[in-house]
Design a protein around this motif. Sequence first.
Motif, short mmCIF file in Angstrom:
data_model
loop_
_atom_site.label_atom_id
_atom_site.label_comp_id
_atom_site.label_asym_id
_atom_site.label_seq_id
_atom_site.Cartn_x
_atom_site.Cartn_y
_atom_site.Cartn_z
N PHE A 191 -14.85 33.38 32.27
CA PHE A 191 -14.09 32.13 32.28
C PHE A 191 -14.09 31.46 30.90
CE2 PHE A 191 -14.77 32.47 36.94
CZ PHE A 191 -13.43 32.57 37.28
N VAL A 192 -15.15 31.66 30.13
CA VAL A 192 -15.16 31.15 28.75
C VAL A 192 -14.07 31.87 27.95
CG1 VAL A 192 -16.49 31.10 26.60
CG2 VAL A 192 -17.55 30.36 28.73
N ARG A 193 -13.97 33.18 28.11
CA ARG A 193 -12.91 33.94 27.43
C ARG A 193 -11.54 33.42 27.82
NH1 ARG A 193 -13.98 40.48 27.29
NH2 ARG A 193 -15.98 40.33 26.22
N LEU A 194 -11.39 33.18 29.11
CA LEU A 194 -10.11 32.68 29.61
C LEU A 194 -9.79 31.33 28.98
CD1 LEU A 194 -8.13 33.82 31.76
CD2 LEU A 194 -9.19 32.27 33.39
N ALA A 195 -10.79 30.47 28.89
CA ALA A 195 -10.59 29.12 28.36
C ALA A 195 -10.37 29.09 26.86
CB ALA A 195 -11.78 28.23 28.73
N THR A 196 -11.07 29.96 26.14
CA THR A 196 -10.99 29.90 24.67
C THR A 196 -9.89 30.78 24.10
OG1 THR A 196 -12.70 31.60 24.46
CG2 THR A 196 -13.42 29.29 24.39
N LYS A 197 -9.73 31.98 24.63
CA LYS A 197 -8.73 32.90 24.08
C LYS A 197 -7.35 32.70 24.71
CE LYS A 197 -12.00 36.34 22.57
NZ LYS A 197 -12.37 37.75 22.52
N LYS A 198 -7.33 32.15 25.92
CA LYS A 198 -6.10 31.87 26.64
C LYS A 198 -5.12 33.05 26.61
CE LYS A 198 -6.60 26.98 25.84
NZ LYS A 198 -6.16 25.77 25.22
N PRO A 199 -5.59 34.20 27.13
CA PRO A 199 -4.70 35.37 27.13
C PRO A 199 -3.47 35.12 28.00
CG PRO A 199 -6.60 35.76 28.52
CD PRO A 199 -6.84 34.45 27.84
N PRO A 200 -2.34 35.67 27.62
CA PRO A 200 -1.12 35.44 28.41
C PRO A 200 -1.14 36.23 29.71
CG PRO A 200 -0.65 36.92 26.60
CD PRO A 200 -2.08 36.47 26.42
N PHE A 201 -0.74 35.59 30.79
CA PHE A 201 -0.56 36.28 32.07
C PHE A 201 0.92 36.61 32.17
CE2 PHE A 201 0.54 35.98 36.65
CZ PHE A 201 -0.09 37.14 37.05
N ARG A 202 1.25 37.89 32.17
CA ARG A 202 2.64 38.32 32.12
C ARG A 202 3.22 38.63 33.50
NH1 ARG A 202 0.36 40.41 27.36
NH2 ARG A 202 1.36 39.57 25.51
N GLY A 203 2.40 38.59 34.53
CA GLY A 203 2.90 38.81 35.88
C GLY A 203 3.17 40.25 36.24
N ARG A 204 2.63 41.18 35.50
CA ARG A 204 2.82 42.62 35.80
C ARG A 204 2.02 43.06 37.01
NH1 ARG A 204 2.07 44.34 29.61
NH2 ARG A 204 4.03 43.50 28.84
N CYS A 205 1.07 42.24 37.40
CA CYS A 205 0.25 42.50 38.57
C CYS A 205 -0.10 41.13 39.16
CB CYS A 205 -1.01 43.27 38.18
SG CYS A 205 -2.03 42.45 36.93
N SER A 206 -0.86 41.11 40.23
CA SER A 206 -1.26 39.82 40.79
C SER A 206 -2.22 39.12 39.83
CB SER A 206 -1.93 40.02 42.15
OG SER A 206 -3.24 40.52 42.00
N PHE A 207 -2.29 37.82 39.95
CA PHE A 207 -3.19 37.05 39.09
C PHE A 207 -4.64 37.49 39.30
CE2 PHE A 207 -5.94 33.53 37.99
CZ PHE A 207 -5.48 33.20 36.73
N LYS A 208 -5.00 37.73 40.57
CA LYS A 208 -6.37 38.14 40.89
C LYS A 208 -6.71 39.47 40.21
CE LYS A 208 -9.39 38.90 44.87
NZ LYS A 208 -9.47 38.89 46.34
N THR A 209 -5.78 40.41 40.25
CA THR A 209 -6.00 41.70 39.60
C THR A 209 -6.20 41.51 38.10
OG1 THR A 209 -4.68 42.84 41.28
CG2 THR A 209 -4.99 43.99 39.17
N TRP A 210 -5.35 40.71 37.49
CA TRP A 210 -5.44 40.42 36.06
C TRP A 210 -6.78 39.79 35.72
CZ3 TRP A 210 -5.27 35.45 33.64
CH2 TRP A 210 -5.07 35.47 32.25
#
Length: 182
Positions: free
Chosen positions: A52-71
């Motif tokens: 979650f720190v990676r998610l918060a700091t790097k803010k990788p783009p979610f492109r929707g190629r799979c479900s959010f949970k899978t990503w």
Amino acid sequence: MGDDAGRYRRFLDGDDNGLVEIIDAYHESMTLFLGSFVQDPALAEELMQETFVRLATKKPPFRGRCSFKTWLFTIARNCAIDYLRKNRRLIPLDEQETLPDDTDIEREYLREEQKRILHKALRQIRPDYAQALYLMYFEDFDTEGISKVMHKTKRQVSNILYRAKQALRTELERVGFQYEDD
């Protein structure tokens, strides 16, 4: 779970509550999933936090190629692999047990004993087998989702699941596991 991709978009747009909602929704299941990489529950918790720190700091783009949970679970898996590479650790499985709702003491004891045996058997089979079974049966991932998280083709995942079920059955039979008659 709501629209997790929408929550993430809200976070990216500056609403920190979006990320808080995602953490609330996934922190427990992610910690259990990460337990399939390490045997230490505290370490699994740290890896979940790192994800979650990676998610918060790097803010990788979610492109929707799979479900959010899978990503999200793919990010968690990558975080665990990075840790393991840096620390050269083995990849065993250790899942948390939960108390059943059954009030019958004898039945509750038997179920807990079966869970303990099942969890121990999962630790005895190959880690990729245990991870695939965990994702399918505890996180309700389908073959496509598992393939994305584990970076395998759907055919490879199907083969892994087939062999994993056989390996688990063999291990359970080896230790004398008794199936319930329900």
